[in-house]
Design a protein around this motif. Structure first.
Motif, PDB file in Angstrom:
ATOM      1  N   ALA A  52      -9.045  -3.436  -4.699  1.00  0.00           N
ATOM      2  CA  ALA A  52      -8.684  -2.042  -4.468  1.00  0.00           C
ATOM      3  C   ALA A  52      -7.928  -1.766  -3.176  1.00  0.00           C
ATOM      4  O   ALA A  52      -7.410  -0.673  -2.998  1.00  0.00           O
ATOM      5  CB  ALA A  52      -9.949  -1.189  -4.491  1.00  0.00           C
ATOM      6  N   GLU A  53      -7.874  -2.752  -2.260  1.00  0.00           N
ATOM      7  CA  GLU A  53      -7.268  -2.450  -0.967  1.00  0.00           C
ATOM      8  C   GLU A  53      -6.637  -3.672  -0.318  1.00  0.00           C
ATOM      9  O   GLU A  53      -6.973  -4.805  -0.628  1.00  0.00           O
ATOM     10  CB  GLU A  53      -8.290  -1.805  -0.030  1.00  0.00           C
ATOM     11  N   GLN A 110      -5.876   1.683   0.440  1.00  0.00           N
ATOM     12  CA  GLN A 110      -5.878   1.515  -1.015  1.00  0.00           C
ATOM     13  C   GLN A 110      -4.536   0.984  -1.492  1.00  0.00           C
ATOM     14  O   GLN A 110      -3.490   1.352  -0.974  1.00  0.00           O
ATOM     15  CB  GLN A 110      -6.162   2.856  -1.683  1.00  0.00           C
ATOM     16  N   SER A 140      -5.794  -5.147   3.664  1.00  0.00           N
ATOM     17  CA  SER A 140      -6.318  -4.936   5.016  1.00  0.00           C
ATOM     18  C   SER A 140      -5.561  -5.786   6.029  1.00  0.00           C
ATOM     19  O   SER A 140      -4.904  -6.762   5.692  1.00  0.00           O
ATOM     20  CB  SER A 140      -7.808  -5.281   5.065  1.00  0.00           C
ATOM     21  N   VAL A 182       0.871  -1.177   0.000  1.00  0.00           N
ATOM     22  CA  VAL A 182       0.000   0.000   0.000  1.00  0.00           C
ATOM     23  C   VAL A 182       0.907   1.226   0.000  1.00  0.00           C
ATOM     24  O   VAL A 182       2.057   1.150   0.425  1.00  0.00           O
ATOM     25  CB  VAL A 182      -0.934   0.023   1.244  1.00  0.00           C
ATOM     26  N   HIS A 194      -7.126   7.831   3.023  1.00  0.00           N
ATOM     27  CA  HIS A 194      -8.333   7.514   2.237  1.00  0.00           C
ATOM     28  C   HIS A 194      -8.706   6.032   2.366  1.00  0.00           C
ATOM     29  O   HIS A 194      -9.174   5.411   1.416  1.00  0.00           O
ATOM     30  CB  HIS A 194      -8.160   7.915   0.764  1.00  0.00           C
ATOM     31  N   GLY A 195      -8.486   5.507   3.568  1.00  0.00           N
ATOM     32  CA  GLY A 195      -8.804   4.111   3.845  1.00  0.00           C
ATOM     33  C   GLY A 195     -10.052   3.989   4.704  1.00  0.00           C
ATOM     34  O   GLY A 195     -10.777   4.963   4.925  1.00  0.00           O
ATOM     35  N   ARG A 196     -10.258   2.778   5.187  1.00  0.00           N
ATOM     36  CA  ARG A 196     -11.431   2.479   6.022  1.00  0.00           C
ATOM     37  C   ARG A 196     -10.979   1.806   7.312  1.00  0.00           C
ATOM     38  O   ARG A 196      -9.981   1.084   7.326  1.00  0.00           O
ATOM     39  CB  ARG A 196     -12.388   1.517   5.312  1.00  0.00           C
TER      40      ARG A 196
END
Length: 189
Positions: free
Chosen positions: A116-117, A188, A119, A79, A169-171
């Motif tokens: 897209a990401e 991301q 985690s 990332v 811009h992540g979660r």
């Protein structure tokens, strides 16, 4: 005049511990203020979340290191993230897992990748987060209703995690069930 008495030595130790705690609190407040700044931009470079987790575990007190069960990161993708900030966020998640879980119980960590990401998820076997606390768990200075019975804290940790992840811009999210609580962050790729 002789050396310090046992009481004086204990008092100096307590003063030193409190000074360190105040310094930590001030540093965390300053970090939060920086993250809130509209002009703040993380210094992004490619990194692997698994390496960052291993970095954090290596600096934890030795008695806690063996509690972590890490699932190997298969096909992990880097990332673009600020190494220092991601280490802060992961340190907070691992520290919370240690503090709020059953002593000596295992803490599981695993990694995921989607289109897209990438985690990382940390699951402990600790307190279930009550429904009334769930909407506020990432608020600054908020401590859940069950934390009164647990270790001391400032209520800053999870709010800092959220701000760091959002700056990338992540979660960030969590699930809490009787068998344990999971905190996850996704960034991301």
């Amino acid at each position: 005049m002789g050396g310090l008495s046992e009481i004086q030595t204990e008092l100096l130790t307590v003063i030193d511990e409190q000074a360190k705690a105040l310094n930590d609190l001030a540093s965390r407040l300053l970090s939060t203020a920086k993250l809130d700044s509209a002009s703040f931009e993380p210094r992004r470079r490619p990194l692997l979340l698994s390496r960052q987790v291993n970095t954090v575990i290596q600096v934890l007190p030795e008695q806690h290191r063996n509690r972590f069960r890490i699932a190997a990161a298969i096909h992990e993708i880097p990332v673009l993230a600020d190494h220092r900030l991601i280490v802060v966020a992961l340190t907070q998640l691992l520290d919370n897992a240690i503090k709020y879980s059953v002593p000596e119980s295992p803490i599981d960590i695993w990694f995921g990748v989607s289109e897209a990401e990438a985690s990382v998820t940390v699951r402990d076997q600790g307190l279930v987060i009550k429904p009334d606390d769930r909407e506020r768990i990432f608020e600054r200075f908020y401590r859940g209703s069950l934390t009164d019975q647990g270790p001391a804290g400032t209520g800053l940790g999870l709010s800092i995690v959220k701000r760091i992840v959002e700056a990338h811009h992540g979660r960030v999210w969590f699930e809490s069930r009787p068998e344990g609580t999971e905190f996850s962050i996704a960034l991301q790729i």
